[in-house]
Design an enzyme around this catalytic site. Structure first.
Site, mmCIF file in Angstrom:
data_model
loop_
_atom_site.group_PDB
_atom_site.id
_atom_site.type_symbol
_atom_site.label_atom_id
_atom_site.label_comp_id
_atom_site.label_asym_id
_atom_site.label_seq_id
_atom_site.Cartn_x
_atom_site.Cartn_y
_atom_site.Cartn_z
ATOM 1 N N ASP A 17 0.653 -1.294 -0.019
ATOM 2 C CA ASP A 17 0.065 0.046 0.086
ATOM 3 C C ASP A 17 1.001 1.048 -0.030
ATOM 4 O O ASP A 17 1.964 1.380 0.601
ATOM 5 C CB ASP A 17 -0.932 -0.083 1.129
ATOM 6 C CG ASP A 17 -2.127 0.530 0.928
ATOM 7 O OD1 ASP A 17 -3.287 -0.007 1.052
ATOM 8 O OD2 ASP A 17 -2.378 1.712 0.312
ATOM 9 N N TYR A 56 -13.614 7.479 -13.060
ATOM 10 C CA TYR A 56 -13.423 6.455 -12.238
ATOM 11 C C TYR A 56 -13.935 5.150 -12.865
ATOM 12 O O TYR A 56 -13.229 4.190 -13.099
ATOM 13 C CB TYR A 56 -13.994 6.600 -10.786
ATOM 14 C CG TYR A 56 -14.117 5.410 -10.109
ATOM 15 C CD1 TYR A 56 -15.301 4.910 -9.962
ATOM 16 C CD2 TYR A 56 -12.886 4.860 -9.616
ATOM 17 C CE1 TYR A 56 -15.484 3.661 -9.134
ATOM 18 C CE2 TYR A 56 -13.141 3.607 -8.903
ATOM 19 C CZ TYR A 56 -14.382 2.869 -8.677
ATOM 20 O OH TYR A 56 -14.313 1.901 -8.090
ATOM 21 N N ASN A 63 -19.754 8.575 0.268
ATOM 22 C CA ASN A 63 -20.734 7.517 -0.063
ATOM 23 C C ASN A 63 -21.734 7.719 1.335
ATOM 24 O O ASN A 63 -21.516 8.252 2.518
ATOM 25 C CB ASN A 63 -20.065 6.264 0.119
ATOM 26 C CG ASN A 63 -19.216 6.094 -1.067
ATOM 27 O OD1 ASN A 63 -18.086 5.467 -1.030
ATOM 28 N ND2 ASN A 63 -19.742 6.570 -2.310
ATOM 29 N N SER A 72 -16.083 -3.232 -10.348
ATOM 30 C CA SER A 72 -17.206 -2.312 -9.723
ATOM 31 C C SER A 72 -18.434 -2.483 -10.550
ATOM 32 O O SER A 72 -18.343 -2.500 -11.799
ATOM 33 C CB SER A 72 -16.869 -1.007 -9.621
ATOM 34 O OG SER A 72 -17.956 -0.093 -9.396
ATOM 35 N N TYR A 127 -18.232 -5.366 -7.496
ATOM 36 C CA TYR A 127 -19.017 -4.841 -6.113
ATOM 37 C C TYR A 127 -20.002 -4.109 -6.707
ATOM 38 O O TYR A 127 -19.905 -3.221 -7.256
ATOM 39 C CB TYR A 127 -17.925 -4.338 -5.382
ATOM 40 C CG TYR A 127 -16.489 -4.622 -5.385
ATOM 41 C CD1 TYR A 127 -15.434 -3.874 -4.707
ATOM 42 C CD2 TYR A 127 -16.260 -5.981 -5.299
ATOM 43 C CE1 TYR A 127 -14.259 -4.482 -4.480
ATOM 44 C CE2 TYR A 127 -14.840 -6.567 -5.116
ATOM 45 C CZ TYR A 127 -13.915 -5.688 -4.625
ATOM 46 O OH TYR A 127 -12.604 -6.181 -4.511
ATOM 47 N N LYS A 174 -11.868 1.300 -14.537
ATOM 48 C CA LYS A 174 -12.401 0.057 -14.136
ATOM 49 C C LYS A 174 -12.677 -0.610 -15.406
ATOM 50 O O LYS A 174 -12.339 -1.932 -15.852
ATOM 51 C CB LYS A 174 -13.559 -0.079 -13.252
ATOM 52 C CG LYS A 174 -13.275 0.491 -11.828
ATOM 53 C CD LYS A 174 -12.334 -0.440 -11.114
ATOM 54 C CE LYS A 174 -12.276 0.126 -9.692
ATOM 55 N NZ LYS A 174 -11.386 -0.707 -8.902
HETATM 56 C C1 WQD Z 1 -25.855 5.476 -2.511
HETATM 57 C C2 WQD Z 1 -27.140 6.187 -2.299
HETATM 58 C C3 WQD Z 1 -27.178 8.470 -3.410
HETATM 59 C C4 WQD Z 1 -24.713 10.113 -0.141
HETATM 60 C C5 WQD Z 1 -20.546 4.792 -5.575
HETATM 61 C C6 WQD Z 1 -19.454 4.638 -6.479
HETATM 62 C C7 WQD Z 1 -19.367 3.108 -6.781
HETATM 63 C C8 WQD Z 1 -19.051 2.348 -5.826
HETATM 64 C C9 WQD Z 1 -19.944 2.336 -4.612
HETATM 65 C C10 WQD Z 1 -16.597 2.054 -5.962
HETATM 66 C C11 WQD Z 1 -27.475 6.938 -3.802
HETATM 67 C C12 WQD Z 1 -27.416 8.541 -1.593
HETATM 68 C C13 WQD Z 1 -25.409 9.263 -0.800
HETATM 69 C C14 WQD Z 1 -25.161 10.931 0.588
HETATM 70 C C15 WQD Z 1 -27.288 10.283 -0.143
HETATM 71 N N1 WQD Z 1 -17.853 2.613 -5.604
HETATM 72 N N2 WQD Z 1 -26.727 9.288 -1.027
HETATM 73 N N3 WQD Z 1 -26.542 11.165 0.472
HETATM 74 O O1 WQD Z 1 -23.282 6.359 -5.809
HETATM 75 O O2 WQD Z 1 -24.215 3.986 -5.442
HETATM 76 O O3 WQD Z 1 -22.021 4.210 -5.518
HETATM 77 O O4 WQD Z 1 -19.883 4.095 -4.419
HETATM 78 O O5 WQD Z 1 -16.628 1.195 -6.652
HETATM 79 O O6 WQD Z 1 -18.286 3.074 -8.027
HETATM 80 O O7 WQD Z 1 -20.491 5.408 -7.645
HETATM 81 O O8 WQD Z 1 -22.952 4.914 -3.440
HETATM 82 O O9 WQD Z 1 -23.078 5.608 -1.274
HETATM 83 O O10 WQD Z 1 -22.582 7.483 -3.000
HETATM 84 O O11 WQD Z 1 -24.775 6.455 -2.976
HETATM 85 O O12 WQD Z 1 -28.640 10.444 -0.523
HETATM 86 O O13 WQD Z 1 -24.747 11.898 1.237
HETATM 87 O O14 WQD Z 1 -27.205 7.101 -1.503
HETATM 88 O O15 WQD Z 1 -27.824 9.359 -4.176
HETATM 89 O O16 WQD Z 1 -28.855 6.685 -3.718
HETATM 90 P P1 WQD Z 1 -23.070 5.014 -5.051
HETATM 91 P P2 WQD Z 1 -23.241 6.061 -2.512
#
Ligand code: WQD
Length: 337
Positions: free
Chosen positions: A31, A148, A198, A124, A176, A152
């Site tokens: 890492d 990003y 996230n 992903s 994932y 992938k």
């Molecule tokens: C989840 C849901 C948001 C934050 C991302 C990457 C993907 C993977 C996983 C790496 C959505 C909602 C989010 C917040 C919210 N990562 N949300 N308020 O976008 O599905 O995926 O992470 O591989 O590549 O794109 O995950 O957790 O950002 O969002 O309402 O503060 O939560 O709109 O519906 P996402 P997320």
């Protein structure tokens, strides 16, 4: 013989390290600590009851990579290392293409030089085209919507081309969905630097009183409660999926080549359902405010998990409540440090 985990002190890498060591495998963590801390290796050691070798190295440093393959008897690799913030990738595409693609090519070249031809790649669900019908299947068309995600897709193609050039290569692509939760020990988990992008790490910090409220990005989607739906999978289940993937690569009857598998539950949960589960886990209301949709978000994303079940014998077991309980235990430990 050891398994090299690039990005091995990261969120998924550290949990996979625990799973593999507990299976009896030798593991080496590599890492550059750009998105994790060196102490994670020590915490992994506390969970598994013995030290796990960790090397600070960057995949862009070819000499350092050569040293790792010379110093350790590596016979397979799980490749987690890479930048992974969607929004940041839109702002800094060249940094993402250089880090993720050049780093991967350097890794594959070092593997080739040392005759290491078994690789599991941390892919992903973002590789799937946004206009695919759900649930996403492994043969759903690929196409990303941000740099990003494109890294992938491109790395998957690089691996297919390498395996076509040298059929001795055996590659599994693990796609994932939404990994969340933490190891039940509370010693390792997700700890993004800065403001979490996230949902669950953000909710966790609100629950811990570190942030004022959760912003719900849209409640006007065509979903049961209007909020976005995703396929959340416990990181401990995900780690088991990697063990099963390695087992498959080592089967003597395996014919090499490249296979892709979704690692998801096949079930969708909405933002409001996640917040409610987190409230049950932490025993308190979590303040939230509905705001506008986040650009690029899809209404509903979840996996068809059938192929991983049929071919890897993988099925997610842990529930959304268990994911939130384990996440909260980890967040409490983080907050008490
Ligand atoms: C989840 C849901 C948001 C934050 C991302 C990457 C993907 C993977 C996983 C790496 C959505 C909602 C989010 C917040 C919210 N990562 N949300 N308020 O976008 O599905 O995926 O992470 O591989 O590549 O794109 O995950 O957790 O950002 O969002 O309402 O503060 O939560 O709109 O519906 P996402 P997320």
């Amino acid at each position: 013989m050891a398994v090299l985990l690039t990005g091995g002190t990261g969120f998924i890498g550290s949990h996979t390290a625990v799973e593999l060591v507990q299976q009896g495998r030798q593991v080496v963590l590599l890492d550059n600590y750009s998105n994790s801390q060196p102490e994670v290796a020590e915490r992994i050691g506390r969970i598994v009851g013995r030290q796990v070798p960790a090397v600070e190295a960057d995949l862009l440093d070819e000499a350092a990579l050569e040293r790792v393959f010379s110093d350790f008897d590596i016979d397979s690799v799980i490749h987690f290392a890479g930048f992974k913030a969607v929004g940041e990738s839109v702002e800094k595409p060249l940094a993402y293409y250089h880090n993720n693609l050049t780093g991967t090519v350097n890794l594959l070249r070092a593997m080739s030089v040392h005759g290491v031809k078994k690789l599991v790649f941390s892919s992903s669900a973002t590789v799937y085209r946004a206009d695919n019908p759900v649930p996403y299947r492994e043969d759903s068309p690929l196409g990303a919507v941000n740099p990003y995600g494109w890294t992938k897709v491109m790395i998957e193609q690089i691996l297919r081309d390498q395996a076509a050039a040298d059929p001795a290569w055996a590659v599994l692509l693990l796609r994932y969905f939404n990994p969340i939760g933490a190891h039940p020990s509370g010693l390792i988990g997700e700890d993004p630097s800065g403001l979490p992008n996230n949902l669950v790490p953000y909710v966790a910090r609100v629950a811990a009183g570190l942030l004022p409220k959760v912003q719900v990005f849209g409640a006007d989607y065509d979903t049961p409660d209007g909020s976005g739906v995703r396929d959340y999978i416990h990181v401990v289940d995900l780690a088991r999926g990697h063990r099963l993937a390695l087992d498959r690569l080592e089967r003597p009857d395996r014919l090499g080549g490249v296979e892709a598998f979704n690692l998801g539950t096949g079930r969708g949960s909405s933002v409001f359902e996640v917040i409610a589960a987190y409230e049950r886990a932490c025993g308190q209301k979590i303040p939230c405010q509905t705001v506008g949709r986040r650009p690029g978000d899809l209404p509903v994303v979840y996996a068809d998990p059938a192929l991983a079940r049929a071919e890897l014998g993988f099925e997610a077991r842990l529930t959304l409540d268990e994911m939130c309980q384990d996440s909260w235990r980890w967040q409490r430990n983080l907050s008490s440090e």
